[in-house]
Every structure is written in C-alpha cells, then in structure tokens.
Design a protein around this motif. Structure first.
Motif, PDB file in Angstrom:
ATOM      1  N   SER A 151     -70.476  53.968  77.534  1.00  0.00           N
ATOM      2  CA  SER A 151     -71.384  52.997  76.915  1.00  0.00           C
ATOM      3  C   SER A 151     -72.517  52.604  77.860  1.00  0.00           C
ATOM      4  CB  SER A 151     -70.612  51.755  76.467  1.00  0.00           C
ATOM      5  OG  SER A 151     -70.056  51.084  77.588  1.00  0.00           O
ATOM      6  N   HIS A 152     -72.564  53.254  79.044  1.00  0.00           N
ATOM      7  CA  HIS A 152     -73.598  52.998  80.056  1.00  0.00           C
ATOM      8  C   HIS A 152     -73.563  51.552  80.562  1.00  0.00           C
ATOM      9  CE1 HIS A 152     -75.547  56.914  79.212  1.00  0.00           C
ATOM     10  NE2 HIS A 152     -75.192  56.676  77.967  1.00  0.00           N
ATOM     11  N   MET A 208     -56.489  63.896  78.074  1.00  0.00           N
ATOM     12  CA  MET A 208     -57.083  62.675  77.532  1.00  0.00           C
ATOM     13  C   MET A 208     -58.611  62.723  77.592  1.00  0.00           C
ATOM     14  SD  MET A 208     -54.803  60.870  76.163  1.00  0.00           S
ATOM     15  CE  MET A 208     -54.195  62.496  75.650  1.00  0.00           C
ATOM     16  N   MET A 209     -59.143  63.388  78.606  1.00  0.00           N
ATOM     17  CA  MET A 209     -60.598  63.572  78.649  1.00  0.00           C
ATOM     18  C   MET A 209     -61.059  64.402  77.453  1.00  0.00           C
ATOM     19  SD  MET A 209     -61.051  64.317  82.721  1.00  0.00           S
ATOM     20  CE  MET A 209     -60.313  63.199  83.915  1.00  0.00           C
ATOM     21  N   ARG A 210     -60.338  65.471  77.162  1.00  0.00           N
ATOM     22  CA  ARG A 210     -60.691  66.279  75.999  1.00  0.00           C
ATOM     23  C   ARG A 210     -60.500  65.474  74.702  1.00  0.00           C
ATOM     24  NH1 ARG A 210     -61.250  71.614  74.641  1.00  0.00           N
ATOM     25  NH2 ARG A 210     -62.485  71.616  76.574  1.00  0.00           N
ATOM     26  N   TYR A 211     -59.453  64.680  74.650  1.00  0.00           N
ATOM     27  CA  TYR A 211     -59.220  63.836  73.471  1.00  0.00           C
ATOM     28  C   TYR A 211     -60.432  62.940  73.221  1.00  0.00           C
ATOM     29  CZ  TYR A 211     -56.803  60.455  70.414  1.00  0.00           C
ATOM     30  OH  TYR A 211     -56.437  59.642  69.355  1.00  0.00           O
ATOM     31  N   ARG A 212     -60.956  62.337  74.295  1.00  0.00           N
ATOM     32  CA  ARG A 212     -62.134  61.486  74.165  1.00  0.00           C
ATOM     33  C   ARG A 212     -63.357  62.311  73.777  1.00  0.00           C
ATOM     34  NH1 ARG A 212     -67.318  59.961  74.562  1.00  0.00           N
ATOM     35  NH2 ARG A 212     -67.333  61.778  75.928  1.00  0.00           N
ATOM     36  N   ASP A 213     -63.520  63.458  74.412  1.00  0.00           N
ATOM     37  CA  ASP A 213     -64.683  64.301  74.121  1.00  0.00           C
ATOM     38  C   ASP A 213     -64.699  64.765  72.670  1.00  0.00           C
ATOM     39  OD1 ASP A 213     -65.455  63.995  76.735  1.00  0.00           O
ATOM     40  OD2 ASP A 213     -64.734  65.964  77.391  1.00  0.00           O
ATOM     41  N   ASP A 246     -69.587  60.456  70.088  1.00  0.00           N
ATOM     42  CA  ASP A 246     -70.593  60.109  69.078  1.00  0.00           C
ATOM     43  C   ASP A 246     -70.091  59.055  68.102  1.00  0.00           C
ATOM     44  OD1 ASP A 246     -72.293  62.031  70.201  1.00  0.00           O
ATOM     45  OD2 ASP A 246     -71.493  63.611  68.912  1.00  0.00           O
ATOM     46  N   GLY A 247     -69.431  58.037  68.652  1.00  0.00           N
ATOM     47  CA  GLY A 247     -69.052  56.891  67.836  1.00  0.00           C
ATOM     48  C   GLY A 247     -67.766  57.021  67.073  1.00  0.00           C
TER      49      GLY A 247
END
Length: 215
Positions: free
Chosen positions: A52-53, A176-181, A185-186
């Motif tokens: 979210s920067h 989990m990184m792949r899950y997030r990726d 985009d929302g």
C-alpha cells in the motif's frame, strides 16, 4: 537564581546524556531467540504496508521488530529500519535486475549491522546479494519453490544451519508470497491476510526450531 538555573541546566545535561547512553550504548542482540508468532504478525503487517506504499507505518513495524523482538539498541533498531525499509522502497519501482541493483548498498549496510550486533558471523555482502536475488526472482514468473530455495540460502548463510526446518520455513514464506501475488490488484481480503499470518506463524516456528542453538 543563578544557582537554581545552573542546577536545572546540570539536570538537563545529565538527562540528555542518560538518554543518549540508552539509545547508543552498544548491546548484543540475539537473532535466534525470537517470538515466532510476534514476528509473523509484524511481517504480515509489513507486507500490507509495503504493497500500500505506507512506508511510515512500515518503518514503525520494522523498528518494533528489531527493538522489541530481537533486542537491538534503539539507535541500531532505527538504523536497521531505515536500511531495510529504504532498500524495499528503492527496489519497488525497478523493472529489471540492473535497475534493482540500486537497493544493494542499503541491503549491504543492513546485513553488516545485523552481523555486527546480532550475534552471528556471516558474509553481509553475500547475504545482501542473495536477498536481492530472491526479490527479483519473484518478478520473473518462476515457481515459488525456486525463490523459496534462495530464501532458505539466506537463512543458512546467516545461521550456518542447514536442515529441513529451515527449508520448510522458507518454502512456506515463498508460498504465501505467491498467494499474495495471485490476489494482487485489490483482490486481497481480510481473510486472505489472516490466512497469510497463520502460515507465517508456522514458518517462523519452523525457523526458530531450525536455528536453535544445538539443533
């Protein structure tokens, strides 16, 4: 009146020296003795901040990680938060491996301080290069198992520990990184972040077991 002012000034000087001594006095942290659940919760929050920067909140969580969990001094915790947070911020807008090198000096500074006051002996440049490597690998559309292997190599370099617990910890984080990726985009919902947090708890419990002294 002059005597009173002199006493007040002396008290203020002593207080300033005490605060500076507390903040800057070197102390040895312990990278192996950590609360796995607390680290996982902080990391989940940091992922949210990064995407979210929200770099201000990210820096606050990073400081808490180093000061409250690993017990670095306030000054070292602030420097570690700056180095790691700035490295992530510099890396985020890059689009290829050459551009990504802009983050490497900050990562080297980060790992150098981590080694010097974290109780471990490792090559900070090697650790920094591997860290940046798996950051980039995530963007290259490869299987998470592949960059999970590099995450494990970073931990193995830092702790000189090579076992199934360290490997499993890294692979869970990568998954989990792949899950997030896959939900960028929302599309990430609160229940998705809860899922990530629970898996990161398992990951850091595995890591703590894998790097425990005498393991």
């Amino acid at each position: 009146m002059l005597r009173i002012l002199s006493r007040i000034f002396l008290v203020l000087v002593l207080l300033a020296l005490a605060v500076a001594g507390y903040a800057f006095w070197p102390r040895q942290a312990d990278l192996r003795d950590f609360d796995a659940d607390a680290v996982a919760r902080l990391e989940t929050g940091m992922w949210r901040d990064y995407y979210s920067h929200d770099y201000k909140t990210l820096a606050t969580r990073l400081y808490a990680l180093y000061h409250d969990i690993y017990r670095f001094s306030p000054a070292d915790s602030a420097r570690l938060a700056v180095y790691s947070g700035k490295a992530a911020q510099l890396f985020q807008p890059t689009t290829n491996r050459d551009e990504a090198q802009v983050a490497l000096p900050m990562l080297v500074s980060y790992y150098t301080l981590l080694r010097d006051h974290g109780g471990e002996t490792f090559d900070p440049e090697k650790a920094a290069e591997m860290e940046l490597d798996w950051w980039q690998l995530r963007r290259e559309k490869i299987a998470p198992e592949q960059y999970g292997n590099v995450i494990a190599q970073v931990d193995e370099e830092i702790f000189k520990a090579h076992n199934d617990h360290v490997t499993k910890s890294a692979q869970i984080r990568a998954a989990m990184m792949r899950y997030r990726d896959d939900r960028r985009d929302g599309h990430m919902q609160d229940e998705d972040w809860a899922h990530i947090e629970q898996n990161l708890i398992e990951s850091y419990r595995e890591l703590k077991t894998g790097v425990a002294r005498g393991s």
